[in-house]
Design a protein around this motif. Structure first.
Motif, PDB file in Angstrom:
ATOM      1  N   VAL A   1       5.633   4.551   2.015  1.00 36.78           N
ATOM      2  CA  VAL A   1       6.059   5.894   2.841  1.00 36.78           C
ATOM      3  C   VAL A   1       6.867   5.216   3.845  1.00 36.78           C
ATOM      4  O   VAL A   1       7.994   5.788   3.972  1.00 36.78           O
ATOM      5  CB  VAL A   1       4.926   6.666   3.302  1.00 36.78           C
ATOM      6  N   ARG A   2       6.609   4.207   4.763  1.00 40.38           N
ATOM      7  CA  ARG A   2       7.323   3.647   5.772  1.00 40.38           C
ATOM      8  C   ARG A   2       8.779   3.049   5.376  1.00 40.38           C
ATOM      9  O   ARG A   2       9.578   3.127   5.976  1.00 40.38           O
ATOM     10  CB  ARG A   2       6.470   2.749   6.488  1.00 40.38           C
TER      11      ARG A   2
ATOM     12  N   THR B   1       0.850  -1.143   0.047  1.00 41.73           N
ATOM     13  CA  THR B   1       0.012   0.154  -0.099  1.00 41.73           C
ATOM     14  C   THR B   1       0.910   1.294   0.009  1.00 41.73           C
ATOM     15  O   THR B   1       2.065   1.141   0.183  1.00 41.73           O
ATOM     16  CB  THR B   1      -0.680  -0.013   1.242  1.00 41.73           C
ATOM     17  N   SER B   2       0.360   2.381  -0.431  1.00 39.05           N
ATOM     18  CA  SER B   2       1.172   3.503  -0.114  1.00 39.05           C
ATOM     19  C   SER B   2       1.695   3.925   1.074  1.00 39.05           C
ATOM     20  O   SER B   2       2.903   4.329   1.211  1.00 39.05           O
ATOM     21  CB  SER B   2       0.182   4.902  -0.582  1.00 39.05           C
ATOM     22  N   GLU B   3       1.125   3.508   2.084  1.00 40.52           N
ATOM     23  CA  GLU B   3       1.709   3.641   3.668  1.00 40.52           C
ATOM     24  C   GLU B   3       2.797   2.671   3.785  1.00 40.52           C
ATOM     25  O   GLU B   3       3.802   3.095   4.408  1.00 40.52           O
ATOM     26  CB  GLU B   3       0.452   3.106   4.615  1.00 40.52           C
TER      27      GLU B   3
END
Length: 112
Positions: A87-88, A82-84
């Motif tokens: 980002v992480r 996922t985009s999250e």
């Protein structure tokens, strides 16, 4: 000096090794599913393969099914991104880099 122990799978025929590998896979997967471990369907057979190989097993999966299985696992992993997560990953890239480099060094060192 004691005599070396015989490996349990070394003298079994290839067809018996396959049966044992599948049986161990089913049992380990069922146990991991029972304790609700994520990725039990991947880890159970992986543990079975490790146990069989270290026990002297010579079972080998043909190239085409192996490539197909790896492609499917890659697709499943890619689908879960996922985009999250990205980002992480971007925030922690130095840690990931250290882990990857450490694994490569350990693999190269254990190769012989």
């Amino acid at each position: 000096m004691p005599a070396p122990r015989a490996l349990p799978f070394a003298n079994l025929s290839l067809s018996v090794q396959w049966v044992v590998l599948v049986a161990i896979s089913v049992v380990t997967t069922a146990i991991l599913e029972w304790v609700r471990l994520p990725a039990a369907l991947m880890l159970g057979p992986m543990m079975a393969g490790i146990l069989t190989a270290t026990g002297g097993g010579t079972v080998r999966i043909p190239r085409l099914p192996m490539n197909f299985a790896q492609a499917m696992i890659g697709c499943l992993i890619a689908r879960s991104f996922t985009s999250e997560i990205l980002v992480r990953f971007g925030e922690s890239w130095p840690l990931f880099l250290v882990v990857v480099v450490t694994i490569i060094i350990a693999s190269a060192a254990s190769d012989g």
